[in-house]
Design an enzyme around this catalytic site. Structure first.
Site, PDB file in Angstrom:
ATOM      1  N   GLU A 188     -19.682 -11.648 -20.197  1.00  0.00           N
ATOM      2  CA  GLU A 188     -20.225 -10.281 -20.203  1.00  0.00           C
ATOM      3  C   GLU A 188     -20.477  -9.766 -18.786  1.00  0.00           C
ATOM      4  OE1 GLU A 188     -19.767  -9.645 -23.091  1.00  0.00           O
ATOM      5  OE2 GLU A 188     -20.528 -11.169 -24.448  1.00  0.00           O
ATOM      6  N   GLY A 251      -6.614   5.812 -27.996  1.00  0.00           N
ATOM      7  CA  GLY A 251      -7.063   6.784 -28.986  1.00  0.00           C
ATOM      8  C   GLY A 251      -6.124   7.965 -29.173  1.00  0.00           C
ATOM      9  N   ASP A 327     -10.417  -6.819 -21.782  1.00  0.00           N
ATOM     10  CA  ASP A 327     -10.259  -7.887 -22.765  1.00  0.00           C
ATOM     11  C   ASP A 327      -8.777  -8.008 -23.123  1.00  0.00           C
ATOM     12  OD1 ASP A 327     -12.960  -8.484 -22.943  1.00  0.00           O
ATOM     13  OD2 ASP A 327     -13.303  -7.090 -24.599  1.00  0.00           O
ATOM     14  N   TRP A 379     -21.515  -5.951 -17.825  1.00  0.00           N
ATOM     15  CA  TRP A 379     -20.569  -4.861 -18.077  1.00  0.00           C
ATOM     16  C   TRP A 379     -20.905  -4.149 -19.388  1.00  0.00           C
ATOM     17  CZ3 TRP A 379     -14.795  -6.078 -19.567  1.00  0.00           C
ATOM     18  CH2 TRP A 379     -14.735  -6.887 -20.701  1.00  0.00           C
TER      19      TRP A 379
END
Length: 498
Positions: A188, A251, A327, A379
């Site tokens: 993280e 998106g 990621d 983060w």
């Protein structure tokens, strides 16, 4: 030779220990989806770069707990079955969707993808992940980042537990891959002032922080405090073009919609279409439309990197550095078109005059600035610790702190020989302390599953701790063996080192 500046892509591959802990909708299914749609294509991309003789293409973080699952015989068998099931579902879809040309073609494409994944798995991945990754590291195509064993949020760990978790994780990676990582992706990006001393003691020479920890000045790596340990900051101006809390390329209406399923076949038939359109109103996925959009997003990203590097050169009078970090699971699993975007960007940037390299390569190219004192950071939301240490998870934080106290009391003085009971007891504690559980609760993403996982591992720890006396030795060994069959990621873990 490049002249605009340097670009580093950093990917962070992580899932918590999911084997034997549920399947659908939460559990092993996550692992197999990410494996099929992200890990197979990203490693295939790296292998093709290696075949071209490319070195230092990107930096790949792999958490020890994920590597353990990708090497695990049970997970390998189950994933092979999952791939066969994907193939059958695609075949069924070709019947159900035959009346709609775009969907009929999509079913055929899914079948081809499943076929290719099975062929890749059976030819290259039969013995697990480590034999696939190791030659890419040997060839210098990738730089490897490691991390603590089960991805705990390190600032909330007792220093002894923190050091043990990190050492166990680095040992595990060295054992699997023949390379002990020089760098880590701290879980993280969690940082507490002074942690660099622990990194130095463990042989960690570089780690990631989020951009705001450097007040946005991410144009060079920095040594931290009085140490020689170097931190790199994510350049959010560039990184967020792809993926941010509110926006980003995935998106776009033309891309395949992650959230809309045809539950009869377990496949995703739709494109995003629009942000506020209900699943029933979404248009069928059109790969040609997605490919056109992808080309525009590759160009946009390359232009963004070049513009950023030129502004840094203008400001500082020397070539700058951009670190974009994500990621791994974004590419393919969350964003269907992600692997194709990744390859196109890594090929287009050098043509635009940008040096593409790893964190190691950036240091070799001289991108090292003045020392810095870092604040406590992560983060996550707010760039502080609230996701892992906020009100919603106060009970998990208190439980984790109490568990660590019981753990340190239970391991006691190290014996002469390894003790399988204490080894398993430590394993269950580390699994209970995974940062994923608090993240899932705070973000309300399968929160009940996350709480139950923390509770299950804590209860298993307590069950073993209650049997540590000599009177219960035979029973304790039996219980430890039973638990290890479910939770045995690290065969070398030695409680005596704690």
């Amino acid at each position: 030779m490049s002249h605009e500046g340097t670009f580093c892509l950093v990917l962070h591959s992580h899932l918590p220990w999911l084997a034997h802990h549920g399947s659908w909708p939460v559990g092993e299914e996550w692992l197999y989806q990410a494996w099929a749609h992200s890990y197979l294509p990203v490693l295939d991309l790296a292998r093709r770069f290696a075949d071209e003789g490319r070195r230092d293409v990107f930096t790949l973080g792999v958490t020890p707990v994920l590597a353990a699952q990708l090497d695990d015989p049970y997970c390998l068998r189950a994933f092979h079955h999952w791939l066969g099931d994907w193939q059958l579902r695609a075949r069924h879809a070709s019947t159900l969707w035959r009346g709609e040309p775009l969907l009929r073609d999509l079913a055929a494409a899914e079948h081809r993808s499943a076929d290719a994944a099975i062929a890749e798995f059976e030819s290259r991945w039969r013995h697990g992940f480590s034999p696939v990754l190791r030659p890419l590291l040997d060839a210098g195509t990738l730089e490897l980042l490691g991390g603590p064993a089960t991805h705990p949020f390190q600032p909330l760990l007792d220093p002894r537990v923190r050091a043990f978790a990190l050492r166990t994780g680095l040992d595990d990676t060295a054992l699997r891959l023949g390379h002990r990582p020089d760098g880590i992706w701290a879980p993280e990006c969690g940082y507490q002032p002074g942690m660099e001393a622990g990194y130095a003691a463990a042989g960690v020479r570089r780690f990631l922080v989020d951009g705001p920890a450097l007040r946005g000045d991410t144009a060079a790596a920095r040594t931290v405090g009085e140490s020689d340990v170097v931190c790199f900051g994510r350049d959010l101006e560039v990184t967020y073009r792809v993926w941010s809390p509110k926006a980003g390329y995935p998106g776009h209406g033309a891309y395949r919609d992650f959230h809309t399923w045809d539950h009869r076949v377990g496949l995703k038939p739709s494109r995003v279409t629009g942000k506020h359109i209900e699943p029933a109103g979404k248009a069928p996925y059109d790969p040609a439309l997605a490919a056109d959009t992808l080309r525009s997003h590759v160009k946009d990203f390359v232009d963004t990197v070049v513009t950023r590097l030129r502004s840094l050169r203008e400001r500082d009078g020397r070539p700058g550095l951009v670190v974009a970090a994500y990621d791994t699971e974004l590419f393919g699993h969350w964003w269907h078109e992600g692997p194709a975007w990744l390859e196109a960007v890594l090929r287009a940037l050098p043509d635009a005059g940008v040096r593409v390299t790893t964190l190691r390569g950036a240091l070799e190219a001289g991108h090292l600035g003045a020392p810095v004192d870092l604040p406590a950071s992560s983060w996550g939301s707010g760039k502080d610790w609230r996701v892992w240490d906020g009100e919603q998870v106060a009970d998990l934080v208190a439980s984790g702190a109490a568990l660590q106290r019981r753990l340190l009391a239970a391991v006691g003085e190290p014996g002469i020989a390894r003790d399988p009971v204490r080894d398993q007891l430590v394993t269950e504690a580390l699994l209970a302390l995974s940062s994923d559980w608090a993240f899932m609760v705070t973000k309300d993403s399968a929160a009940d599953y996350a709480r139950s996982r923390a509770e299950v591992h804590t209860a298993r720890f307590d069950e073993l701790a209650a049997l540590l006396g000599p009177a219960d030795r035979d029973r304790a060994v039996g219980v430890a063996a039973r638990l290890r069959a479910d939770d045995g990621p690290f065969g070398h873990l030695d409680a005596r080192a704690l």
